[in-house]
Enzyme design. Structure first.
Site, mmCIF file in Angstrom:
data_model
loop_
_atom_site.group_PDB
_atom_site.id
_atom_site.type_symbol
_atom_site.label_atom_id
_atom_site.label_comp_id
_atom_site.label_asym_id
_atom_site.label_seq_id
_atom_site.Cartn_x
_atom_site.Cartn_y
_atom_site.Cartn_z
ATOM 1 N N ARG A 131 10.749 -0.276 12.377
ATOM 2 C CA ARG A 131 9.351 -0.213 12.818
ATOM 3 C C ARG A 131 9.139 -1.173 13.976
ATOM 4 O O ARG A 131 9.530 -2.339 13.908
ATOM 5 C CB ARG A 131 8.411 -0.559 11.653
ATOM 6 C CG ARG A 131 7.909 0.674 10.943
ATOM 7 C CD ARG A 131 7.039 0.335 9.770
ATOM 8 N NE ARG A 131 5.815 -0.359 10.111
ATOM 9 C CZ ARG A 131 4.774 -0.472 9.306
ATOM 10 N NH1 ARG A 131 4.810 0.086 8.104
ATOM 11 N NH2 ARG A 131 3.700 -1.137 9.675
ATOM 12 N N LYS A 169 0.836 -1.213 0.000
ATOM 13 C CA LYS A 169 0.000 0.000 0.000
ATOM 14 C C LYS A 169 0.867 1.258 0.000
ATOM 15 O O LYS A 169 0.677 2.161 -0.806
ATOM 16 C CB LYS A 169 -0.928 0.008 1.238
ATOM 17 C CG LYS A 169 -1.862 -1.192 1.333
ATOM 18 C CD LYS A 169 -2.791 -1.111 2.542
ATOM 19 C CE LYS A 169 -2.105 -1.157 3.885
ATOM 20 N NZ LYS A 169 -1.465 -2.459 4.219
ATOM 21 N N ARG A 179 11.895 -6.480 5.424
ATOM 22 C CA ARG A 179 11.897 -5.057 5.791
ATOM 23 C C ARG A 179 12.287 -4.865 7.255
ATOM 24 O O ARG A 179 12.910 -3.871 7.625
ATOM 25 C CB ARG A 179 10.509 -4.446 5.535
ATOM 26 C CG ARG A 179 10.516 -2.937 5.679
ATOM 27 C CD ARG A 179 9.167 -2.310 5.437
ATOM 28 N NE ARG A 179 8.208 -2.717 6.441
ATOM 29 C CZ ARG A 179 6.922 -2.400 6.402
ATOM 30 N NH1 ARG A 179 6.447 -1.708 5.384
ATOM 31 N NH2 ARG A 179 6.098 -2.790 7.350
ATOM 32 N N ARG A 186 -10.091 0.532 8.331
ATOM 33 C CA ARG A 186 -9.657 -0.812 8.681
ATOM 34 C C ARG A 186 -10.722 -1.601 9.408
ATOM 35 O O ARG A 186 -10.503 -2.771 9.739
ATOM 36 C CB ARG A 186 -8.452 -0.690 9.608
ATOM 37 C CG ARG A 186 -7.125 -1.132 8.996
ATOM 38 C CD ARG A 186 -6.042 -0.775 9.985
ATOM 39 N NE ARG A 186 -4.865 -1.567 9.829
ATOM 40 C CZ ARG A 186 -3.770 -1.137 9.210
ATOM 41 N NH1 ARG A 186 -3.742 0.042 8.635
ATOM 42 N NH2 ARG A 186 -2.713 -1.905 9.164
ATOM 43 N N ARG A 204 -0.509 -9.280 12.994
ATOM 44 C CA ARG A 204 -1.027 -8.203 12.129
ATOM 45 C C ARG A 204 -1.835 -8.798 10.973
ATOM 46 O O ARG A 204 -2.892 -8.269 10.605
ATOM 47 C CB ARG A 204 0.133 -7.356 11.579
ATOM 48 C CG ARG A 204 0.728 -6.418 12.620
ATOM 49 C CD ARG A 204 2.122 -5.943 12.242
ATOM 50 N NE ARG A 204 2.150 -5.197 10.992
ATOM 51 C CZ ARG A 204 3.266 -4.945 10.322
ATOM 52 N NH1 ARG A 204 4.434 -5.377 10.767
ATOM 53 N NH2 ARG A 204 3.215 -4.255 9.201
HETATM 54 P P1 AP5 Z 1 4.695 -1.537 1.904
HETATM 55 O O1 AP5 Z 1 4.507 -0.710 0.706
HETATM 56 O O2 AP5 Z 1 5.266 -0.916 3.125
HETATM 57 O O3 AP5 Z 1 3.343 -2.313 2.267
HETATM 58 P P2 AP5 Z 1 2.124 -1.849 3.174
HETATM 59 O O4 AP5 Z 1 0.929 -2.531 2.613
HETATM 60 O O5 AP5 Z 1 2.104 -0.371 3.286
HETATM 61 O O6 AP5 Z 1 2.560 -2.551 4.523
HETATM 62 P P3 AP5 Z 1 2.544 -1.987 6.022
HETATM 63 O O7 AP5 Z 1 3.483 -2.864 6.788
HETATM 64 O O8 AP5 Z 1 2.751 -0.519 6.079
HETATM 65 O O9 AP5 Z 1 1.075 -2.326 6.376
HETATM 66 P P4 AP5 Z 1 0.284 -2.256 7.680
HETATM 67 O O10 AP5 Z 1 -1.085 -2.199 7.184
HETATM 68 O O11 AP5 Z 1 0.631 -3.355 8.625
HETATM 69 O O12 AP5 Z 1 0.872 -0.960 8.412
HETATM 70 P P5 AP5 Z 1 0.251 0.454 8.778
HETATM 71 O O13 AP5 Z 1 1.379 1.380 8.825
HETATM 72 O O14 AP5 Z 1 -0.912 0.751 7.923
HETATM 73 O O15 AP5 Z 1 5.595 -2.798 1.461
HETATM 74 C C1 AP5 Z 1 6.009 -3.761 2.417
HETATM 75 C C2 AP5 Z 1 7.417 -4.242 2.028
HETATM 76 O O16 AP5 Z 1 7.345 -4.941 0.777
HETATM 77 C C3 AP5 Z 1 8.426 -3.107 1.827
HETATM 78 O O17 AP5 Z 1 9.690 -3.514 2.260
HETATM 79 C C4 AP5 Z 1 8.411 -2.889 0.293
HETATM 80 O O18 AP5 Z 1 9.641 -2.395 -0.169
HETATM 81 C C5 AP5 Z 1 8.148 -4.306 -0.203
HETATM 82 N N1 AP5 Z 1 7.412 -4.336 -1.464
HETATM 83 C C6 AP5 Z 1 6.442 -3.463 -1.874
HETATM 84 N N2 AP5 Z 1 5.979 -3.821 -3.087
HETATM 85 C C7 AP5 Z 1 6.655 -4.943 -3.440
HETATM 86 C C8 AP5 Z 1 6.599 -5.780 -4.581
HETATM 87 N N3 AP5 Z 1 5.779 -5.532 -5.603
HETATM 88 N N4 AP5 Z 1 7.411 -6.866 -4.605
HETATM 89 C C9 AP5 Z 1 8.274 -7.128 -3.569
HETATM 90 N N5 AP5 Z 1 8.367 -6.359 -2.463
HETATM 91 C C10 AP5 Z 1 7.565 -5.276 -2.399
HETATM 92 O O19 AP5 Z 1 -0.283 0.197 10.245
HETATM 93 C C11 AP5 Z 1 0.596 -0.072 11.307
HETATM 94 C C12 AP5 Z 1 -0.196 -0.207 12.597
HETATM 95 O O20 AP5 Z 1 -0.790 1.059 12.926
HETATM 96 C C13 AP5 Z 1 -1.364 -1.198 12.587
HETATM 97 O O21 AP5 Z 1 -0.954 -2.520 12.871
HETATM 98 C C14 AP5 Z 1 -2.254 -0.623 13.696
HETATM 99 O O22 AP5 Z 1 -1.749 -0.942 14.955
HETATM 100 C C15 AP5 Z 1 -2.089 0.872 13.486
HETATM 101 N N6 AP5 Z 1 -3.085 1.421 12.526
HETATM 102 C C16 AP5 Z 1 -2.811 2.010 11.344
HETATM 103 N N7 AP5 Z 1 -3.956 2.390 10.735
HETATM 104 C C17 AP5 Z 1 -4.964 2.022 11.570
HETATM 105 C C18 AP5 Z 1 -6.367 2.126 11.482
HETATM 106 N N8 AP5 Z 1 -6.973 2.677 10.396
HETATM 107 N N9 AP5 Z 1 -7.113 1.641 12.510
HETATM 108 C C19 AP5 Z 1 -6.518 1.106 13.600
HETATM 109 N N10 AP5 Z 1 -5.185 0.962 13.742
HETATM 110 C C20 AP5 Z 1 -4.408 1.421 12.734
HETATM 111 MG MG MG Z 2 2.206 0.991 4.878
#
Ligand code: AP5
Ligand code: MG
Length: 197
Positions: free
Chosen positions: A134, A14, A128, A89, A146
């Site tokens: 993180r 994402k 990562r 979410r 997660r």
């Molecule tokens: P990346 O682009 O970072 O993927 P992502 O989907 O953004 O993954 P996240 O780890 O950020 O998702 P998340 O939903 O757990 O975290 P968030 O910050 O939203 O890519 C991942 C890796 O893969 C990278 O190393 C990238 O380089 C690699 N990659 C990308 N594309 C690729 C490809 N095509 N091929 C190979 N490799 C690739 O949330 C974190 C925490 O915050 C949650 O757990 C929760 O506690 C809280 N939180 C956030 N939002 C909410 C909400 N709305 N409600 C409640 N709690 C929330």
């Molecule tokens: Mg992300």
């Protein structure tokens, strides 16, 4: 006007794709995960409240993230559109977003869901985790949790947006450029009528 929800499990890509799409379509990228990490880094009251929850891989309370999103919408009244990443979410968050957008004369144009299987997600996040710093990438059990939380609490949103005719599944495996092209192909077909501003 475009208001896109970029959806998918942890590690689906994402954040990676949001960077390209926000630039290509001049959208404001709103990642609740990034906003929460900024709050933790700045040691704010919200940051202190959510740190443990994030470290365990659980969701922070709906009201907390809804308030943060509302604040961003308030501060960007002239935005051409928004790209929501990691929000909504839960069903209550999706309902709140709909209400908020109506207030600003907008609506969700589409929910684009990046599909990646668990084995690949685990591999991406563990890789990562060696460099990201993180707090939720460091531990295998937290990464597993997660993904489980996504399946239990977030995946039901697929039905929510399907019912609204706004759900589109996108294959999230391939090169970053290939996936950007798949997303752009779909976005470019969206009708930019007034109702889906
Ligand atoms: P990346 O682009 O970072 O993927 P992502 O989907 O953004 O993954 P996240 O780890 O950020 O998702 P998340 O939903 O757990 O975290 P968030 O910050 O939203 O890519 C991942 C890796 O893969 C990278 O190393 C990238 O380089 C690699 N990659 C990308 N594309 C690729 C490809 N095509 N091929 C190979 N490799 C690739 O949330 C974190 C925490 O915050 C949650 O757990 C929760 O506690 C809280 N939180 C956030 N939002 C909410 C909400 N709305 N409600 C409640 N709690 C929330
Ligand atoms: Mg992300």
């Amino acid at each position: 006007m475009l208001n896109l929800v970029l959806f998918g499990p942890p590690g689906a890509g994402k954040g990676t794709q949001a960077t390209y799409l926000a630039k290509a379509y001049q959208l404001i990228h709103l990642s609740t995960g990034e906003i929460l990490r900024e709050q933790i880094a700045a040691g704010t009251e919200i940051g202190l409240l959510v740190k443990d929850t994030i470290q365990r891989g659980e969701l922070v309370p709906d009201a907390t993230v809804i308030d943060l999103i509302q604040d961003k919408l308030d501060k960007n009244p002239e935005a051409k559109g928004f790209l929501f990443d990691g929000f909504p979410r839960t069903v209550p968050q999706a309902e709140a977003l709909d209400v908020l957008l109506v207030h600003y004369g907008r609506s969700v144009s589409a929910m684009l869901s990046l599909e990646v299987e668990k084995k690949e997600l685990m591999a991406r996040l563990m890789s990562r985790g060696t460099t990201s710093g993180r707090i939720d990438d460091a531990d295998l059990a937290v990464i597993e949790n997660r993904i489980q939380v996504y399946n239990d609490k977030t995946a039901p949103l697929i039905q929510y947006y399907s019912k609204a005719g706004k759900y589109e599944a996108i294959n999230g495996v391939g090169t970053v450029q290939e996936i950007t092209d798949r997303l752009r192909f779909y976005i470019d077909k969206l009708p930019l009528n007034k109702k889906s501003r």
